[in-house]
Design a protein around this motif. Structure first.
Motif, PDB file in Angstrom:
ATOM      1  N   ARG A  56       0.830  -1.203   0.000  1.00 23.18           N
ATOM      2  CA  ARG A  56       0.000   0.000   0.000  1.00 23.18           C
ATOM      3  C   ARG A  56       0.870   1.262   0.000  1.00 23.18           C
ATOM      4  N   GLN A  57       1.966   1.214   0.732  1.00 20.36           N
ATOM      5  CA  GLN A  57       2.868   2.376   0.762  1.00 20.36           C
ATOM      6  C   GLN A  57       3.507   2.610  -0.604  1.00 20.36           C
ATOM      7  N   TYR A  58       3.949   1.546  -1.275  1.00 21.06           N
ATOM      8  CA  TYR A  58       4.611   1.699  -2.573  1.00 21.06           C
ATOM      9  C   TYR A  58       3.631   2.175  -3.644  1.00 21.06           C
ATOM     10  N   THR A  59       2.417   1.655  -3.651  1.00 20.35           N
ATOM     11  CA  THR A  59       1.427   2.125  -4.632  1.00 20.35           C
ATOM     12  C   THR A  59       1.089   3.594  -4.405  1.00 20.35           C
ATOM     13  N   SER A  60       1.051   4.015  -3.150  1.00 20.64           N
ATOM     14  CA  SER A  60       0.791   5.426  -2.865  1.00 20.64           C
ATOM     15  C   SER A  60       1.934   6.302  -3.370  1.00 20.64           C
ATOM     16  N   ILE A  61       3.177   5.865  -3.175  1.00 14.17           N
ATOM     17  CA  ILE A  61       4.331   6.632  -3.648  1.00 14.17           C
ATOM     18  C   ILE A  61       4.341   6.709  -5.170  1.00 14.17           C
ATOM     19  N   LEU A  62       4.024   5.607  -5.838  1.00 20.15           N
ATOM     20  CA  LEU A  62       4.036   5.605  -7.298  1.00 20.15           C
ATOM     21  C   LEU A  62       2.949   6.513  -7.870  1.00 20.15           C
ATOM     22  N   ARG A  63       1.812   6.587  -7.217  1.00 21.24           N
ATOM     23  CA  ARG A  63       0.715   7.417  -7.720  1.00 21.24           C
ATOM     24  C   ARG A  63       0.951   8.897  -7.457  1.00 21.24           C
ATOM     25  N   THR A  64       1.674   9.221  -6.415  1.00 24.59           N
ATOM     26  CA  THR A  64       1.868  10.630  -6.051  1.00 24.59           C
ATOM     27  C   THR A  64       3.245  11.154  -6.439  1.00 24.59           C
ATOM     28  N   SER A  65       4.068  10.361  -7.113  1.00 22.93           N
ATOM     29  CA  SER A  65       5.419  10.788  -7.504  1.00 22.93           C
ATOM     30  C   SER A  65       5.588  10.599  -9.001  1.00 22.93           C
ATOM     31  N   PRO A  66       5.288  11.628  -9.797  1.00 29.03           N
ATOM     32  CA  PRO A  66       5.464  11.489 -11.254  1.00 29.03           C
ATOM     33  C   PRO A  66       6.921  11.391 -11.684  1.00 29.03           C
ATOM     34  N   LEU A  67       7.841  11.803 -10.812  1.00 31.38           N
ATOM     35  CA  LEU A  67       9.271  11.730 -11.122  1.00 31.38           C
ATOM     36  C   LEU A  67       9.953  10.871 -10.069  1.00 31.38           C
ATOM     37  N   MET A  68      10.619   9.819 -10.520  1.00 28.32           N
ATOM     38  CA  MET A  68      11.252   8.879  -9.596  1.00 28.32           C
ATOM     39  C   MET A  68      12.557   8.382 -10.210  1.00 28.32           C
ATOM     40  N   VAL A  69      13.593   8.323  -9.401  1.00 27.84           N
ATOM     41  CA  VAL A  69      14.908   7.859  -9.840  1.00 27.84           C
ATOM     42  C   VAL A  69      15.278   6.628  -9.018  1.00 27.84           C
ATOM     43  N   LEU A  70      15.794   5.615  -9.687  1.00 29.07           N
ATOM     44  CA  LEU A  70      16.143   4.361  -9.034  1.00 29.07           C
ATOM     45  C   LEU A  70      17.661   4.229  -8.938  1.00 29.07           C
ATOM     46  N   PHE A  71      18.111   3.783  -7.772  1.00 26.31           N
ATOM     47  CA  PHE A  71      19.532   3.573  -7.495  1.00 26.31           C
ATOM     48  C   PHE A  71      19.728   2.164  -6.952  1.00 26.31           C
ATOM     49  N   GLN A  72      20.942   1.679  -7.093  1.00 23.67           N
ATOM     50  CA  GLN A  72      21.356   0.449  -6.431  1.00 23.67           C
ATOM     51  C   GLN A  72      22.307   0.812  -5.304  1.00 23.67           C
ATOM     52  N   HIS A  73      22.025   0.326  -4.121  1.00 24.00           N
ATOM     53  CA  HIS A  73      22.875   0.621  -2.965  1.00 24.00           C
ATOM     54  C   HIS A  73      23.488  -0.676  -2.450  1.00 24.00           C
ATOM     55  N   ASN A  74      24.676  -0.568  -1.946  1.00 30.37           N
ATOM     56  CA  ASN A  74      25.426  -1.742  -1.501  1.00 30.37           C
ATOM     57  C   ASN A  74      25.774  -1.612  -0.025  1.00 30.37           C
ATOM     58  N   ASN A  75      24.825  -2.032   0.812  1.00 29.67           N
ATOM     59  CA  ASN A  75      25.058  -2.141   2.259  1.00 29.67           C
ATOM     60  C   ASN A  75      25.505  -0.818   2.882  1.00 29.67           C
ATOM     61  N   LEU A  76      24.748   0.222   2.675  1.00 31.33           N
ATOM     62  CA  LEU A  76      25.053   1.487   3.328  1.00 31.33           C
ATOM     63  C   LEU A  76      24.675   1.408   4.806  1.00 31.33           C
ATOM     64  N   LYS A  77      25.501   2.007   5.640  1.00 30.95           N
ATOM     65  CA  LYS A  77      25.224   2.035   7.071  1.00 30.95           C
ATOM     66  C   LYS A  77      24.259   3.180   7.390  1.00 30.95           C
ATOM     67  N   SER A  78      23.695   3.101   8.589  1.00 34.56           N
ATOM     68  CA  SER A  78      22.697   4.103   8.970  1.00 34.56           C
ATOM     69  C   SER A  78      23.294   5.505   9.031  1.00 34.56           C
TER      70      SER A  78
END
Length: 346
Positions: free
Chosen positions: A71-93
């Motif tokens: 439900r959270q992801y569908t809400s983000i996709l509907r309300t975010s016309p611009l989205m960029v995807l990245f690959q992350h490799n074990n980033l720390k907090s």
């Protein structure tokens, strides 16, 4: 010594077991309560609703974390016309916190620049987020948002669609939605209708090959190339080709914890108004000068230049035809003159 007399009235009654007392109470209650009518006895009991009054019946259990993430992801996709995807490799907090800090600072500068230029665009920096996602659930959310049409599914079932908010996923007709979870009139994201509509499309989305491994998304609630350029200049300056802030302008950006975290980020793709863009197209969107206003001005200029060139072309054809006809008329006039006039004119 004479025997003692046993007086029955003074004898204590024997204690009864709890089970026997329960039977006696039931018998006394049955003797007082009248028997139920035959219609009530033969009628089947009403079904017990397994859903709370604030949640419509769902094919996916809404109590599970996977359902909440969907439900959270569908809400983000509907309300975010611009989205960029990245690959992350074990980033720390701490690395994530440092990157988000620098990203917020860069985006706030863009809002200040837009406000200084006198444009009426709203401030987007507080609403731009970068977060990690679970790829399998995010892929399902993509299929639901792009391929599931609640109105068409409800019309196919022969029942009116339920008024379900796409963001809150709650219905305005909850008293009506008290049936089974397989009711085709239910068209929210966790319903059976949504599940059946996108089940056969598993793995066929354009981003299916990209959603492998740990993925992070940058969601922007409006198509703003300026904010996108500022974000890419912070997150992936080398891959995007946008200059990162210098050490003199922003020394915090060059701290080791920030640079180590940025080395673990890779730019994959972008999604703009439902269209998937590769790396080169993402660079082109981020490189639009002046944002959407600049793109509109470029479009107006292109249309005006096309109109002027078309006008010149049409005018040129008319002028050439006019000159041709005039030269031909003068030749005919010369031929029609008598010989004496021709010699005098010569």
């Amino acid at each position: 010594m004479p025997p003692r007399l046993q007086i029955s009235s003074l004898r204590r009654p024997a204690l009864r077991c709890p089970y026997e007392l329960q039977i006696i109470r039931k018998a006394s209650t049955a003797a007082v309560t009248p028997a139920a009518p035959i219609e009530q006895m033969t009628r089947s009991p009403a079904p017990i609703s397994r859903s709370p009054p604030t949640q419509p019946p769902s094919h996916r259990n809404p109590e599970y974390r996977r359902s909440q993430l969907l439900r959270q992801y569908t809400s983000i996709l509907r309300t975010s016309p611009l989205m960029v995807l990245f690959q992350h490799n074990n980033l720390k907090s701490m690395e994530w916190a440092s990157i988000r800090r620098e990203l917020t600072k860069a985006l706030e500068k863009v809002d200040e620049k837009i406000a200084a230029e006198g444009r009426t665009s709203p401030a987007l920096a507080p609403y731009i987020k970068v977060q990690t996602v679970q790829t399998s659930i995010f892929e399902v959310a993509l299929r639901i948002v792009e391929h599931f049409r609640p109105t068409e599914a409800a019309l196919a079932s022969g029942k009116p669609p339920s008024a379900v908010d796409p963001i809150t996923q709650t219905s305005a007709e909850l008293p009506i939605l008290s049936g089974s979870r397989d009711d085709p009139a239910l068209t929210h994201d966790l319903s059976r209708a949504a599940y059946e509509a996108v089940k056969h499309l598993k793995g066929r989305h354009e981003l299916a090959d990209v959603l492998v491994g740990p993925i992070a998304i940058l969601s922007i609630p409006a198509v703003s190339p300026e904010h996108m350029k500022a974000a890419l200049s912070i997150l992936t300056p080398k891959e995007s080709g946008f200059r990162a802030p210098t050490r003199k302008a922003n020394p915090d950006y060059h701290e080791p914890i920030v640079q180590i975290g940025l080395q673990k980020l890779n730019l994959l793709a972008a999604r703009v108004d439902g269209q998937i863009l590769d790396l080169n197209q993402t660079k082109w969107v981020g490189g639009i000068e002046g944002g959407m206003d600049g793109l509109r001005s470029q479009l107006v200029t292109a249309l005006q230049s096309m109109g002027s060139s078309l006008t010149n072309t049409l005018e040129g054809a008319g002028k050439s035809l006019y000159f041709t006809m005039e030269s031909r008329r003068s030749v005919l006039e010369e031929e029609q003159k008598p010989e004496g006039e021709k010699s005098e004119s010569s």
